[in-house]
Design a protein around this motif. Sequence first.
Motif, PDB file in Angstrom:
ATOM      1  N   GLU A  29      -6.265  -8.257   2.989  1.00  0.00           N
ATOM      2  CA  GLU A  29      -5.552  -7.912   2.093  1.00  0.00           C
ATOM      3  C   GLU A  29      -5.562  -7.063   0.595  1.00  0.00           C
ATOM      4  O   GLU A  29      -5.462  -6.414  -0.147  1.00  0.00           O
ATOM      5  CB  GLU A  29      -3.875  -8.238   2.218  1.00  0.00           C
ATOM      6  N   ASN A  33      -6.987  -4.242  -1.138  1.00  0.00           N
ATOM      7  CA  ASN A  33      -6.441  -3.322  -2.813  1.00  0.00           C
ATOM      8  C   ASN A  33      -7.506  -3.343  -3.920  1.00  0.00           C
ATOM      9  O   ASN A  33      -8.033  -2.769  -4.288  1.00  0.00           O
ATOM     10  CB  ASN A  33      -5.254  -4.735  -3.160  1.00  0.00           C
ATOM     11  N   LYS A  79      -0.278   4.342  -3.814  1.00  0.00           N
ATOM     12  CA  LYS A  79      -1.167   5.254  -3.228  1.00  0.00           C
ATOM     13  C   LYS A  79      -0.191   6.036  -2.432  1.00  0.00           C
ATOM     14  O   LYS A  79      -1.369   7.109  -1.456  1.00  0.00           O
ATOM     15  CB  LYS A  79      -1.699   4.044  -2.145  1.00  0.00           C
ATOM     16  N   GLY A  93      -5.076   0.633   1.718  1.00  0.00           N
ATOM     17  CA  GLY A  93      -3.278   0.215   1.762  1.00  0.00           C
ATOM     18  C   GLY A  93      -1.922   1.175   1.871  1.00  0.00           C
ATOM     19  O   GLY A  93      -3.325   2.384   1.256  1.00  0.00           O
ATOM     20  N   ALA A  98       1.956  -5.561   1.336  1.00  0.00           N
ATOM     21  CA  ALA A  98       0.883  -7.410   1.015  1.00  0.00           C
ATOM     22  C   ALA A  98       1.259  -7.773   0.041  1.00  0.00           C
ATOM     23  O   ALA A  98       1.502  -9.123   0.921  1.00  0.00           O
ATOM     24  CB  ALA A  98      -0.470  -6.908   1.143  1.00  0.00           C
TER      25      ALA A  98
HETATM   26 MG    MG Z   1      -2.079  -3.468  -0.202  1.00  0.00          MG
END
Ligand code: MG
Length: 595
Positions: A29, A33, A79, A93, A98
Amino acid sequence: MPIRVLSSEIVGKIAAGEVIDRPASVVKELIENSIDAGAADVRIEIREGGRRLMRVSDDGSGIPASELALAFARHATSKLSSAADLDRIATLGFRGEALASIAAVSLVTVLTRPRQQTVGQILVVDGGTVTRQEGRGAPAGTVITVEHLFRNVPARLKFLRQVPTEAGHIHTTVSRYALAYPEVRFSLTADGRLVFQSTGSGRLYDVLVAVYGPEIAEQMIPLEAAAEGRSTLSVSGYIGAPALHRASRRHITLFVNRRWIQDRSLSHAVAEAYHAMLPVARHPVAVVFLELDPQEVDVNVHPTKREVRFRNARQAFTGVQRAVRGTLVEHAPVPSLTHRARTWSTPEWGRRAVLLHPGQGEAITTQTAMELYRPAEDVAGPERVGPVRLPLLRVVGQVGQTYIVAEGPQGMYLIDQHAAHERVLYEQALSEQALSEQGPSEQASSTDSRKAFASQALLEPAVLELEPLLAGTLAENLLMLNQVGFQLEPFGGDATLVRAVPVILTESNVQQALEDILEMLRDRDDPLAAQAEERLIAAVCKRAAVKAGQTLSHEEMETLVRELEQCESPRTCPHGRPTVLHFSVDELEKGFGRR
Ligand code: MG
Ligand code: ADP
């Protein structure tokens, strides 16, 4: 875009539940990112397989001070803004889950600074609660440190495996992102030692060298796919030459729009394209990228985003298969007829007959071929041989370099040479071991404890470099491996010193043999130690047994059949597959219309 909490309408449409089940999922994760933040350099540092500490540092966009705490709220993301965005996801993501999930089960420290700001921020989240936030000098980018994973979830903590295994999973995770993003420079440091590094050159081949080593990278062929029609699908990557093969399908690595995925059907498409080029039960090594319009693929179907759904799955399958097959045909030597006859693995009986008698070619009709080579399942009720011992058999010959034809008082017997040999070796090994359990008092002659396999010291100890996952498996099974007849020692990092191997393996390539055995152990993770040892013994036997496709002399076949006759359970291999099929006299007569 700024970080915002998603509306409940969008949250309802998201495949729920980011799962943090082991250290590698945290690293995954955090790397995602960093990539989404446009990083060109991602450094990963772990301690004790990630239990103690995981730190991911990037030179990406950084997080503005005003949004930093919000980043840790559930469903807070920069996002996605509308539900329509879900249909064309271009970032790794999108759920905003997360960081919240990670922070809930660990101690997280973030140090971040967007390039245009002069001071950075530090934020500490302990078990989900923000305990500190203040200004702090920081390099541009983001450093996230995760410590004491699962400290507050003892149930999860209990399921963590040994350090090398967890570290191996992390290493694999990092390698996958390095493959998908050759333009990003990745490094992984485990307990202070640099264990992986990619150059960020933008060339996939350079990453292959970093991930697999130069010897394997040299055997990989660039995957070339001619664009077809108006299709938006493009297929690229590298595939192993047929001489490069492995004991499991795990070495087929797939990416869709630069996201690593698991997809049985696509793995199958790759393997299928090697049809008849690899030995029986061996699998190719391949790194395959599919690129297609984000609207053509749904990434929002699996909690860990490991699976995707194609709008046109058929197209993806054939696209991959054609690309791989086309590349192989162009670059790899086409196997000769006899070679193909040796490696056939599916019942295309008509063709086999021709291959087996290339001289006569078409003279053999499919009809006769069916009679000669019909597979057991097609025969009306081929009996598996009676429950116990085998009768005395007379060896007639070998078919397809795979089956031994034998005659007994009750008719014809077809023996699978590999399965039969596995059974023989397995029973021999278990009886060796049983002798040791009777103890020295009953076995006056042998005082040292007997091993399942006699071991054979190598003339010169070999140093093997194993890939991290297998190194983890090795570390977990080291004691057991050394109990059955190996003599292995850790040799720093992922290297292992091999001093001795079971005698029955000495004629094969030690590295390959050990890798195959570890692969077999990995496939069936089972905590029951007693059975684990038997499984290990079975794996060694499988590796050592004669393979399908090997020509056996008449004497070799006789010996094998004699030994099989002596077995306690001659009818199945240690994995439960049949070793012998029986066609009774009765059946043969009926089949030929004599009755
Ligand atoms: Mg993420
Ligand atoms: P998601 O990635 O699904 O948006 P996360 O919980 O992983 O959700 O992250 C929340 C938000 O925090 C991201 O949308 C992003 O704006 C910000 N963020 C997280 N990590 C980084 C990073 N390394 N660099 C810049 N921004 C980050």
